[in-house]
Motif scaffolding. Structure first.
Motif, mmCIF file in Angstrom:
data_model
loop_
_atom_site.group_PDB
_atom_site.id
_atom_site.type_symbol
_atom_site.label_atom_id
_atom_site.label_comp_id
_atom_site.label_asym_id
_atom_site.label_seq_id
_atom_site.Cartn_x
_atom_site.Cartn_y
_atom_site.Cartn_z
ATOM 1 N N THR A 195 0.911 -1.186 0.111
ATOM 2 C CA THR A 195 0.100 0.046 -0.027
ATOM 3 C C THR A 195 0.885 1.169 -0.085
ATOM 4 O O THR A 195 2.101 1.185 0.221
ATOM 5 C CB THR A 195 -0.841 0.068 1.195
ATOM 6 N N ASP A 196 0.214 2.331 -0.429
ATOM 7 C CA ASP A 196 0.928 3.697 -0.235
ATOM 8 C C ASP A 196 0.871 4.047 1.091
ATOM 9 O O ASP A 196 0.326 3.435 2.029
ATOM 10 C CB ASP A 196 0.228 4.803 -1.033
ATOM 11 N N GLN A 198 -0.698 6.088 2.931
ATOM 12 C CA GLN A 198 -2.243 6.233 3.333
ATOM 13 C C GLN A 198 -2.847 5.014 3.376
ATOM 14 O O GLN A 198 -3.986 4.948 4.023
ATOM 15 C CB GLN A 198 -2.781 7.301 2.253
ATOM 16 N N GLY A 199 -2.415 3.787 2.969
ATOM 17 C CA GLY A 199 -2.985 2.737 3.246
ATOM 18 C C GLY A 199 -3.750 2.219 1.829
ATOM 19 O O GLY A 199 -4.449 1.015 1.997
ATOM 20 N N ASN A 200 -3.604 2.928 0.856
ATOM 21 C CA ASN A 200 -4.644 2.626 -0.313
ATOM 22 C C ASN A 200 -3.510 1.545 -0.961
ATOM 23 O O ASN A 200 -2.228 1.547 -1.183
ATOM 24 C CB ASN A 200 -4.470 3.738 -1.205
ATOM 25 N N ILE A 201 -4.090 0.364 -1.507
ATOM 26 C CA ILE A 201 -3.302 -0.746 -2.024
ATOM 27 C C ILE A 201 -2.982 -0.240 -3.530
ATOM 28 O O ILE A 201 -3.681 0.060 -4.140
ATOM 29 C CB ILE A 201 -4.455 -1.750 -2.242
ATOM 30 N N GLN A 222 -8.446 0.214 -3.086
ATOM 31 C CA GLN A 222 -9.043 -0.032 -1.991
ATOM 32 C C GLN A 222 -8.094 0.248 -0.781
ATOM 33 O O GLN A 222 -6.935 -0.181 -0.717
ATOM 34 C CB GLN A 222 -9.688 -1.291 -1.887
ATOM 35 N N ASN A 223 -8.697 0.106 0.433
ATOM 36 C CA ASN A 223 -7.938 -0.027 1.827
ATOM 37 C C ASN A 223 -8.053 -1.223 2.320
ATOM 38 O O ASN A 223 -9.045 -1.892 2.089
ATOM 39 C CB ASN A 223 -8.747 1.254 2.715
ATOM 40 N N PRO A 224 -7.133 -1.871 2.819
ATOM 41 C CA PRO A 224 -7.133 -3.336 3.424
ATOM 42 C C PRO A 224 -8.344 -3.382 4.565
ATOM 43 O O PRO A 224 -8.574 -4.451 4.829
ATOM 44 C CB PRO A 224 -5.990 -3.458 4.124
ATOM 45 N N ARG A 225 -8.880 -2.414 4.816
ATOM 46 C CA ARG A 225 -10.048 -2.322 5.809
ATOM 47 C C ARG A 225 -11.285 -3.257 5.146
ATOM 48 O O ARG A 225 -12.300 -3.397 5.588
ATOM 49 C CB ARG A 225 -10.507 -1.114 6.256
ATOM 50 N N TYR A 237 -6.024 -3.174 16.138
ATOM 51 C CA TYR A 237 -5.847 -2.027 14.907
ATOM 52 C C TYR A 237 -5.170 -1.042 15.421
ATOM 53 O O TYR A 237 -4.033 -0.540 14.561
ATOM 54 C CB TYR A 237 -7.057 -1.602 14.330
ATOM 55 N N TRP A 241 -1.421 -0.111 13.687
ATOM 56 C CA TRP A 241 -1.029 1.309 13.005
ATOM 57 C C TRP A 241 0.124 2.108 13.692
ATOM 58 O O TRP A 241 1.045 2.554 12.972
ATOM 59 C CB TRP A 241 -2.208 1.875 12.815
#
Length: 371
Positions: A195-196, A198-201, A222-225, A237, A241
């Motif tokens: 992911t980046d 910011q958490g974006n895949i 998407q976000n892994p969430r 979580y 993080w």
């Protein structure tokens, strides 16, 4: 006859004028000569400075510069000294192909393709760019990239090729290693997610798609969430993080949800990818599906609990207790074991042999209407 004073004066003036003319001529030609010498020195100085500048520029180029005839053997008319560092042979060896030609260094299996590509580019009036392998003086094989073009015009009586040759062995090896790593990741039995910050895949491998049911196109951005099941505690979580944003590696187990709603367990290792400047550029997650293992562990745990329970019940039967007291202790024992029952309540029924009906002998936590 004797000369008169006036005639002597005239002859003197004439002789003096001639001498003056000769002197002026000498001074003029001397000045002209000095100017020519000065100009020649200036030109020589400019040429020396140009040559020094050229040598400096050539020596600063991270490769070999050359000029050769466009003939069968690519007869070399100029090649920079850097060729010795690349090939192990001094530049003098290549001049006019004195001891060897550049073509001889190219591996036989590459030579025909190189010649064809050069001639096709020249015929089309285009520059050429090619890659090939050469063999050094020490027998080592190196990858090189060559860029060149034809040089022709009225000043040249024949065609020349000018260009540069650069060692790309390290780049080739890095690309090969990267290719192997990429293949290993793609074919890995574990799920890999990048992911980046910011958490974006940005990347998932095939195993991720296989486990979760999400395609690559569905996962990217998407976000892994999206896998969050709601079954993991919030503090898990938060710890995850905080650990990775502070530069650490988080390891743990997650109960996630697939695209079809099915729950599954993962053992995850999540860590930051840190640049040379110390900033986080990406996050990398390597996860293993442990659903079967967790199921096997749960089965073993329940079997152990049941065995322990049976041993304790067997111990109760050896006590000198009335039937009702025995049943009360048994129901208390059964309902007190965590994870063996869903709720801390239950009942024990015995069969009355005379009426062949169930009789409530012991209970715990039942509603009065059921007693």
């Amino acid at each position: 006859h004797g000369l008169t004073s006036s005639e002597v004066l005239k002859w003197g003036l004439a002789a003096g004028g001639a001498a003056l003319l000769i002197l002026l001529s000498f001074l003029f030609w001397n000045r002209k000569l000095r100017r020519e010498i000065f100009e020649r020195n200036r030109v020589e100085k400019v040429l020396r400075e140009s040559e020094d500048l050229f040598r400096t520029m050539v020596s600063s180029v991270p490769g070999v510069l050359y000029r050769c005839r466009n003939d069968e053997h690519w007869t070399m008319k100029y090649i920079s000294d850097a060729v010795e560092g690349l090939t192990g042979y001094p530049a003098a060896d290549f001049m006019d192909n004195h001891k060897r030609s550049w073509a001889e260094l190219i591996l036989p299996q590459d030579r025909e393709a190189v010649d064809r590509q050069v001639q096709e580019s020249i015929s089309g009036g285009e520059a050429f760019l090619l890659e090939c392998r050469i063999k050094r003086a020490d027998g080592q094989v190196r990858w090189v990239s060559e860029r060149g073009k034809i040089l022709e015009g009225e000043v040249w009586e024949e065609q020349f090729i000018v260009g540069g040759i650069f060692d790309i062995t390290d780049e080739k090896q890095s690309a090969e290693t990267l290719g192997k790593l990429s293949m290993a990741v793609e074919q890995s039995p574990t799920s890999v997610v990048i992911t980046d910050p910011q958490g974006n895949i940005e990347y998932v491998n095939l195993k991720f798609c296989e486990i979760t049911g999400y395609s690559l196109e569905e996962a990217l951005g998407q976000n892994p969430r999206v896998l969050k099941s709601g079954e993991n505690p919030p503090e898990l979580y938060r710890d995850l993080w905080e650990t990775i944003t502070e530069g650490g590696e988080w390891r743990g187990e997650l109960l996630n949800r697939k695209k079809n709603g099915e729950l599954y367990w993962e053992a995850a290792s999540i860590s930051p990818v840190i640049s040379a400047s110390g900033s986080v550029t990406h996050f990398l997650a390597v996860k293993e599906d442990i659903t079967e293992r967790k199921g096997a562990e749960e089965k073993l745990r329940r079997e152990h609990q049941i065995r322990s329970l049976m041993n304790e019940l067997l111990g109760l039967s050896l006590k000198d207790l009335s039937l009702n007291a025995l049943m009360d202790e048994a129901i208390e024992l059964i309902t007190s074991i965590p994870n063996l029952v869903f709720e801390q309540r239950g009942a024990i029924f015995l069969v009355d042999p005379e009426t062949d009906t169930l009789v409530l002998n012991a209970h715990r936590g039942l509603h009065p209407s059921l007693i």
